[in-house]
Design a protein around this motif. Structure first.
Motif, mmCIF file in Angstrom:
data_model
loop_
_atom_site.group_PDB
_atom_site.id
_atom_site.type_symbol
_atom_site.label_atom_id
_atom_site.label_comp_id
_atom_site.label_asym_id
_atom_site.label_seq_id
_atom_site.Cartn_x
_atom_site.Cartn_y
_atom_site.Cartn_z
ATOM 1 N N LEU A 253 41.598 -33.925 59.223
ATOM 2 C CA LEU A 253 43.240 -33.401 58.680
ATOM 3 C C LEU A 253 44.308 -34.454 58.846
ATOM 4 O O LEU A 253 45.285 -34.438 58.341
ATOM 5 N N LEU A 254 44.129 -35.334 59.922
ATOM 6 C CA LEU A 254 44.997 -36.508 59.886
ATOM 7 C C LEU A 254 44.916 -37.234 58.612
ATOM 8 O O LEU A 254 46.186 -37.786 58.038
ATOM 9 N N ALA A 255 43.786 -37.607 57.912
ATOM 10 C CA ALA A 255 43.558 -38.518 56.747
ATOM 11 C C ALA A 255 44.649 -37.580 55.650
ATOM 12 O O ALA A 255 45.026 -38.100 55.107
ATOM 13 N N LEU A 256 44.163 -36.467 55.723
ATOM 14 C CA LEU A 256 44.960 -35.494 54.680
ATOM 15 C C LEU A 256 46.396 -35.525 54.946
ATOM 16 O O LEU A 256 47.284 -35.716 53.867
ATOM 17 N N LEU A 257 46.999 -35.504 56.193
ATOM 18 C CA LEU A 257 48.616 -35.619 56.566
ATOM 19 C C LEU A 257 48.917 -37.030 56.162
ATOM 20 O O LEU A 257 49.894 -37.297 55.541
ATOM 21 N N HIS A 258 48.054 -38.031 56.216
ATOM 22 C CA HIS A 258 48.406 -39.460 55.780
ATOM 23 C C HIS A 258 48.538 -39.387 54.369
ATOM 24 O O HIS A 258 49.787 -39.958 53.908
ATOM 25 N N MET A 259 47.709 -38.902 53.630
ATOM 26 C CA MET A 259 47.766 -39.018 52.312
ATOM 27 C C MET A 259 49.072 -38.079 51.629
ATOM 28 O O MET A 259 50.074 -38.637 50.970
ATOM 29 N N ALA A 260 49.404 -36.952 52.503
ATOM 30 C CA ALA A 260 50.547 -36.205 52.074
ATOM 31 C C ALA A 260 51.853 -36.722 52.215
ATOM 32 O O ALA A 260 52.911 -36.383 51.426
ATOM 33 N N VAL A 261 52.010 -37.430 53.177
ATOM 34 C CA VAL A 261 53.355 -38.137 53.822
ATOM 35 C C VAL A 261 53.496 -39.155 52.786
ATOM 36 O O VAL A 261 54.620 -39.548 52.230
ATOM 37 N N LEU A 262 52.453 -39.807 52.134
ATOM 38 C CA LEU A 262 52.621 -40.930 51.215
ATOM 39 C C LEU A 262 53.379 -40.449 50.044
ATOM 40 O O LEU A 262 54.088 -41.325 49.464
ATOM 41 N N TYR B 281 59.869 -45.260 50.741
ATOM 42 C CA TYR B 281 59.789 -46.786 50.688
ATOM 43 C C TYR B 281 58.739 -47.247 49.860
ATOM 44 O O TYR B 281 58.991 -47.945 48.904
ATOM 45 N N THR B 282 57.297 -46.498 49.838
ATOM 46 C CA THR B 282 56.506 -46.958 48.660
ATOM 47 C C THR B 282 56.003 -45.468 48.258
ATOM 48 O O THR B 282 54.739 -45.021 48.794
ATOM 49 N N PRO B 283 56.693 -44.700 47.497
ATOM 50 C CA PRO B 283 56.182 -43.417 46.873
ATOM 51 C C PRO B 283 55.127 -43.462 46.173
ATOM 52 O O PRO B 283 54.742 -44.377 45.286
ATOM 53 N N PHE B 284 54.025 -42.665 46.391
ATOM 54 C CA PHE B 284 52.840 -42.217 45.528
ATOM 55 C C PHE B 284 52.821 -41.203 44.654
ATOM 56 O O PHE B 284 53.490 -40.114 45.255
ATOM 57 N N LYS B 285 52.380 -41.004 43.681
ATOM 58 C CA LYS B 285 52.401 -39.686 42.873
ATOM 59 C C LYS B 285 50.972 -38.959 43.483
ATOM 60 O O LYS B 285 50.173 -39.698 43.626
ATOM 61 N N GLU C 52 48.067 -40.574 41.972
ATOM 62 C CA GLU C 52 47.448 -42.095 42.416
ATOM 63 C C GLU C 52 46.862 -41.705 43.521
ATOM 64 O O GLU C 52 45.673 -42.410 44.248
ATOM 65 N N LEU C 53 47.054 -40.720 44.414
ATOM 66 C CA LEU C 53 46.121 -40.420 45.454
ATOM 67 C C LEU C 53 45.023 -39.403 45.451
ATOM 68 O O LEU C 53 44.025 -39.449 46.071
ATOM 69 N N LEU C 54 45.068 -38.495 44.509
ATOM 70 C CA LEU C 54 43.918 -37.666 44.356
ATOM 71 C C LEU C 54 42.759 -38.305 43.340
ATOM 72 O O LEU C 54 41.672 -37.676 43.251
ATOM 73 N N ILE C 55 43.246 -39.012 42.401
ATOM 74 C CA ILE C 55 42.223 -39.984 41.552
ATOM 75 C C ILE C 55 42.113 -41.129 41.805
ATOM 76 O O ILE C 55 42.843 -41.789 41.923
ATOM 77 N N PRO C 56 40.712 -41.502 42.264
ATOM 78 C CA PRO C 56 40.519 -42.846 42.950
ATOM 79 C C PRO C 56 40.734 -43.788 41.698
ATOM 80 O O PRO C 56 40.834 -43.832 40.739
ATOM 81 N N PHE C 57 41.160 -44.876 42.251
ATOM 82 C CA PHE C 57 41.642 -46.112 41.560
ATOM 83 C C PHE C 57 42.806 -46.137 40.601
ATOM 84 O O PHE C 57 42.643 -46.921 39.509
ATOM 85 N N MET C 58 43.702 -45.231 40.722
ATOM 86 C CA MET C 58 44.857 -45.105 39.955
ATOM 87 C C MET C 58 45.899 -45.293 40.648
ATOM 88 O O MET C 58 47.173 -45.328 39.877
ATOM 89 N N ALA C 59 46.011 -46.069 41.817
ATOM 90 C CA ALA C 59 47.190 -46.410 42.429
ATOM 91 C C ALA C 59 47.897 -47.417 41.550
ATOM 92 O O ALA C 59 47.277 -48.225 41.033
ATOM 93 N N GLY D 78 41.731 -46.520 46.216
ATOM 94 C CA GLY D 78 40.828 -45.695 45.545
ATOM 95 C C GLY D 78 39.456 -45.596 46.825
ATOM 96 O O GLY D 78 39.062 -44.487 46.838
ATOM 97 N N LEU D 79 39.214 -46.688 47.468
ATOM 98 C CA LEU D 79 38.384 -46.719 48.617
ATOM 99 C C LEU D 79 38.790 -45.588 49.475
ATOM 100 O O LEU D 79 38.152 -44.750 50.031
ATOM 101 N N GLY D 80 40.035 -45.609 49.909
ATOM 102 C CA GLY D 80 40.747 -44.484 50.894
ATOM 103 C C GLY D 80 40.478 -43.022 50.289
ATOM 104 O O GLY D 80 40.105 -42.187 51.120
ATOM 105 N N THR D 81 40.896 -42.865 48.942
ATOM 106 C CA THR D 81 40.590 -41.475 48.423
ATOM 107 C C THR D 81 39.347 -41.244 48.278
ATOM 108 O O THR D 81 38.717 -40.008 48.707
ATOM 109 N N LEU D 82 38.149 -41.923 47.953
ATOM 110 C CA LEU D 82 36.751 -41.713 48.102
ATOM 111 C C LEU D 82 36.274 -41.321 49.570
ATOM 112 O O LEU D 82 35.621 -40.581 49.595
ATOM 113 N N SER D 83 36.977 -42.110 50.364
ATOM 114 C CA SER D 83 36.487 -41.920 52.036
ATOM 115 C C SER D 83 36.907 -40.381 52.112
ATOM 116 O O SER D 83 36.119 -39.905 52.985
ATOM 117 N N LEU D 84 38.050 -40.025 51.898
ATOM 118 C CA LEU D 84 38.643 -38.644 52.233
ATOM 119 C C LEU D 84 37.933 -37.887 51.401
ATOM 120 O O LEU D 84 37.416 -36.668 52.097
#
Length: 184
Positions: free
Chosen positions: A61-70, A75-79, A82-89, A97-103
């Motif tokens: 749950l906190l990992a999902l919140l980590h992603m949503a806050v990004l 400061y460094t916004p993500f689309k 970039e967060l949902l498709i691995p290796f697109m950041a 991408g490793l973070g996305t895959l681990s989630l």
């Protein structure tokens, strides 16, 4: 409502959520490995299982919140892509991408655990053993892309959790081997 979201200390929140998620997932992993030790029985085993599930669910749950806050971080916004498709950041695509895959891996583990009775033990166990590479991906993501890794306490946290995980996994393999040989 949008102004309120923009006013949040998103940079601090994303770091807090990330470190807390990692520690909870590590705790869940450790409890899961301890659960598999043959000397864990009765109430102690039931308590470990409950802790394993609570820590893992909370960490995910906190990992999902980590992603949503990004997404709302200024400061460094993500689309979302970039967060949902691995290796697109836009930067460090491999590490993010490793973070996305681990989630995704954590979500797979939770989902298959909820439907454990629908799978054979062998299939469920094979999927559940993915927790080891998922943990390593989460560790690599945090260690190499985390902005707080330069702090000795955070670096020590990653090293300590890796060492403890390796010790618990090794101990579990050593303890299980004689039991398997005796059964054969």
């Amino acid at each position: 409502m949008t102004d309120w979201l923009i006013e949040l200390p998103t940079w601090q929140l994303t770091r807090i959520f990330a470190i807390a998620a990692y520690l909870l997932l590590f705790g869940g992993m450790a409890m899961g490995m301890l659960y598999g030790y043959p000397f864990m029985k009765g109430k102690r085993k039931a308590t470990l299982y409950k802790a394993h599930m609570q820590l893992t669910n909370s960490g995910t749950l906190l990992a999902l919140l980590h992603m949503a806050v990004l997404v709302i971080d200024t400061y460094t916004p993500f689309k979302w892509t970039e967060l949902l498709i691995p290796f697109m950041a836009h930067e460090h695509p491999l590490l993010y991408g490793l973070g996305t895959l681990s989630l995704y891996g954590m979500l797979l583990l939770l989902l298959t655990s909820d439907f454990r009775q629908k799978f054979s033990r062998r299939i469920w166990l094979t999927i559940h053993l993915l927790s080891y590479p998922i943990f390593i991906m989460a560790l690599a993501h945090g260690f190499f892309s985390g902005t707080d890794t330069e702090l000795p306490l955070i670096k020590g946290m990653y090293v300590a959790t890796l060492v403890i995980t390796l010790l618990l996994a090794s101990g579990r393999m050593l303890v299980k081997k004689p039991a398997r040989r005796a059964a054969a």
